[in-house]
Design an enzyme around this catalytic site. Structure first.
Site, PDB file in Angstrom:
ATOM      1  N   ASP A 225       0.694  -1.310  -0.051  1.00 11.46           N
ATOM      2  CA  ASP A 225       0.001  -0.081  -0.136  1.00 11.46           C
ATOM      3  C   ASP A 225       0.807   1.385   0.094  1.00 11.46           C
ATOM      4  O   ASP A 225       1.786   1.416   0.918  1.00 11.46           O
ATOM      5  CB  ASP A 225      -0.888  -0.037   1.354  1.00 11.46           C
ATOM      6  CG  ASP A 225      -2.023   1.009   1.159  1.00 11.46           C
ATOM      7  OD1 ASP A 225      -2.818   0.988   0.331  1.00 11.46           O
ATOM      8  OD2 ASP A 225      -1.822   1.827   2.042  1.00 11.46           O
ATOM      9  N   GLU A 276      14.194 -15.382   0.611  1.00 10.63           N
ATOM     10  CA  GLU A 276      14.420 -16.427   1.449  1.00 10.63           C
ATOM     11  C   GLU A 276      13.507 -17.625   1.642  1.00 10.63           C
ATOM     12  O   GLU A 276      13.873 -18.579   2.034  1.00 10.63           O
ATOM     13  CB  GLU A 276      14.192 -15.765   3.246  1.00 10.63           C
ATOM     14  CG  GLU A 276      15.429 -14.955   3.716  1.00 10.63           C
ATOM     15  CD  GLU A 276      14.852 -14.184   4.960  1.00 10.63           C
ATOM     16  OE1 GLU A 276      13.847 -14.747   5.733  1.00 10.63           O
ATOM     17  OE2 GLU A 276      15.346 -13.099   5.206  1.00 10.63           O
TER      18      GLU A 276
HETATM   19  C1  NOJ Z   1      -4.600   2.855  -0.976  1.00 15.59           C
HETATM   20  C2  NOJ Z   1      -5.644   2.006  -0.537  1.00 15.59           C
HETATM   21  O1  NOJ Z   1      -5.866   1.292  -1.662  1.00 15.59           O
HETATM   22  C3  NOJ Z   1      -6.804   2.924  -0.055  1.00 15.59           C
HETATM   23  O2  NOJ Z   1      -7.987   2.264   0.082  1.00 15.59           O
HETATM   24  C4  NOJ Z   1      -6.343   3.405   1.220  1.00 15.59           C
HETATM   25  O3  NOJ Z   1      -7.356   4.254   1.664  1.00 15.59           O
HETATM   26  C5  NOJ Z   1      -5.072   4.180   0.983  1.00 15.59           C
HETATM   27  N1  NOJ Z   1      -4.119   3.507   0.597  1.00 15.59           N
HETATM   28  C6  NOJ Z   1      -4.359   4.485   2.442  1.00 15.59           C
HETATM   29  O4  NOJ Z   1      -3.994   3.351   3.117  1.00 15.59           O
END
Ligand code: NOJ
Length: 560
Positions: A225, A276
């Site tokens: 993310d 790993e």
């Molecule tokens: C991207 C994620 O896809 C989204 O849903 C989220 O709100 C933001 N990152 C923050 O984590």
């Protein structure tokens, strides 16, 4: 036989699937947003037992992997992307035993599992953030996050003009343990999502522990993310950056917040952890960076693959598709990765709706009118959505599908204000509704409480039209979108070979035609009139053909 990318293939070029270190290169990956997929215990939130119960459905769909959005303990300030414990399961969604059973069931069905890892920020309920608040100014605990004093004589102004992705300032002021107004902490998203300080060795080590924790449990890969935000330039004075629009991020790797060159040191370290394992764990970066900066995230020394979101913003338009496909294949080749293709996910308006609106329409504003102005041309939207899906399924690289798109679901655009959960709604002072309309729990049956999502209600209201879109209505119905996805995914497995694509030039202006090895032709008509299909056997089409002609908004696969 092994090709130039190291992928093992049989004589027809088909990749060997299980145990293959390159399984991800041409995988079809189905994104599950767990809270909205299937609810086994009847609390209105989807859960891991719900996913396990649907493994036969996923196997019949013919996908290679699932990507599970966060299922960790979370106060749900941002749908689970606010993680309070990275190495556990939210009790409302199950237990670690449920996770293991789900993983076993998926693996038994030859489906890989990718989990979401959220390294830019935690939840404000993470024990280390609570410790930071309690420990006071200048403490080592505060240093795991990004705390600064405010500006002005009483520190009452935020340390910089940085803004949150969800609207408002990216800084929130805390109350010190003494009861006095105190320092400010950085959160690029909601205030309940404090950003980690990636300069801190304990933060780095803890994430490596988390990667091993899930890898040891059998997870095959990670979706990372906001992968481009971890490294930040916090040197004083903090530089001004009054917008987070990613198109404004410079491409020199020197922006204070995004896509800094140093971020790749973190992923080089992660790569060692992935390697790993046998086969090495895969990873895909969610990095909203200019196209030319993507290969660095996708390099084999880094995460290995990066999302290409270009099609999320493109209209159903031949020129746009051709350019995006060409660029992304070139970039993937530059990093040695395979490309990714996405039309919908949990953050955007579903593509069956998007393609039913006038090109370039402002979707945020459209949602504010409950989706009534302009009205969606649902027929055209779904026709184009199916055509675009069939097109991307024929491309070399991995295709990411979002739960419910196989049912042809549209955006639920008329959710009542009182039901909205997305922090965007409150943080923009109700100027944008946000992303709940694509996160409404799935309809499995045309009747029953929550359309078969669970034994009781659903955490977001489902519209009446879900009855017609339900799985049990579409199951076995030849012309349904569900059967279309099943057939396309099955055929993709059969036809998929080497990662090559040749454009068949000379087709009509509005037509996109390419050929994959083995004589697999994919032809899409983006125009307004029927076009003649070239010779060959039509294996599947996204809509009915007319006497050997390809109608508008339709894709066909031919072999010859
Ligand atoms: C991207 C994620 O896809 C989204 O849903 C989220 O709100 C933001 N990152 C923050 O984590």
């Amino acid at each position: 036989m092994t090709d130039s990318t190291g992928t093992e293939r049989n004589s027809t070029g088909m990749a060997r699937r299980s145990g293959d270190p390159n399984w991800w290169r041409q995988a079809s990956v189905y994104q599950i947003y767990p809270r909205s997929f299937a609810d086994a215990d009847g609390d209105g939130l989807g859960d891991l037992r719900g996913v396990t119960a649907k493994v036969p459905y996923l196997a019949a769909l013919g996908i290679d992997a699932v990507w599970l959005s966060p299922f960790y303990p979370s106060p749900l300030a941002d749908g689970g992307y606010d993680v309070a414990d990275y190495r556990d399961v939210d009790p409302r969604l199950g237990t670690l035993d449920d996770f293991d059973r789900m993983t076993q069931a998926l693996h038994a069905a030859d489906i890989k599992i990718i989990v979401d890892i959220v390294p830019n920020h935690s939840s404000d309920e993470h024990p280390w953030f609570r410790e930071a608040l309690a420990a006071g100014r200048g403490s080592p605990a505060r240093d795991r996050y990004i705390f600064r004093d405010g500006l002005g004589p009483d520190g009452s102004r935020p340390p910089s003009d940085w803004v949150s992705h969800f609207g408002g300032s990216a800084w929130t002021r805390i109350t010190e343990p003494s009861g006095e107004p105190g320092q400010w902490y950085l959160h690029l998203f909601a205030k309940e999502q404090p950003d980690w300080n990636w300069e801190h060795p304990e933060v780095r080590k803890d994430f490596e522990t988390t990667l091993r924790f899930w890898s040891d449990r059998g997870v095959d890969g990670f979706r990372v993310d906001v992968a481009h935000a971890l490294a930040k330039d916090m040197s004083e004075p903090l530089r001004s950056k009054p917008s987070v629009a990613d198109e404004l991020t410079p491409v020199d790797g020197k922006d204070p917040l995004f896509d800094r060159d140093e971020v790749h040191e973190i992923y080089a370290q992660w790569r060692k952890v992935f390697d790993e394992y046998d086969p090495p764990r895969s990873a895909v970066a969610e990095a909203w960076v200019p196209a030319e900066r993507r290969p660095a995230y996708a390099s084999p020394e880094g995460l290995g693959q990066a999302f290409n979101f270009d099609l999320l913003r493109a209209d159903f338009d031949r020129r746009a598709f051709r350019e995006i496909i060409t660029n992304n294949l070139d970039q993937a080749a530059a990093s040695g990765a395979s490309s990714t293709w996405v039309l919908s996910n949990h953050d955007v308006v579903r593509h069956a709706t998007r393609y039913g609106l006038p090109p370039g329409h402002d979707l945020g504003q459209w949602l504010m009118g409950d989706g009534a102005d302009p009205e969606v041309d649902y027929e055209a939207g779904l026709r184009r959505a199916r055509a675009a899906t069939l097109l991307i399924l024929a491309l070399p690289g991995s295709t990411y599908l979002y739960q419910g798109e196989e049912l042809g679901l549209f955006e639920v655009a008329d959710l009542p204000a009182a039901a909205l959960q997305d922090p965007i709604w409150q943080r923009t002072r109700r100027k944008l509704k946000g992303r709940d309309g694509c996160r409404v729990p799935l309809p499995w049956t045309s009747a029953g409480p929550s359309f078969g999502f669970g034994p009781d209600g659903a955490h977001l209201p489902q519209p009446a039209w879900f009855a017609d879109a339900a799985v049990d209505v579409q199951d076995g119905l030849a012309e349904s979108t569900l059967e279309f996805y099943r057939a396309a995914l099955r055929l993709r497995r059969e036809l998929q070979g080497f990662e090559e694509l040749t454009w068949a030039d000379g087709s009509a202006d509005d037509v996109l035609h390419f050929v994959r090895p083995g004589g697999w032709h994919c032809i899409t008509n983006f125009g307004r009139s029927h076009v003649a299909l070239p010779a060959g056997t039509c294996r599947i089409s996204s809509g009915p053909l007319r006497a050997g002609e390809l109608p508008p908004d339709t894709t066909a696969w031919l072999t010859r």
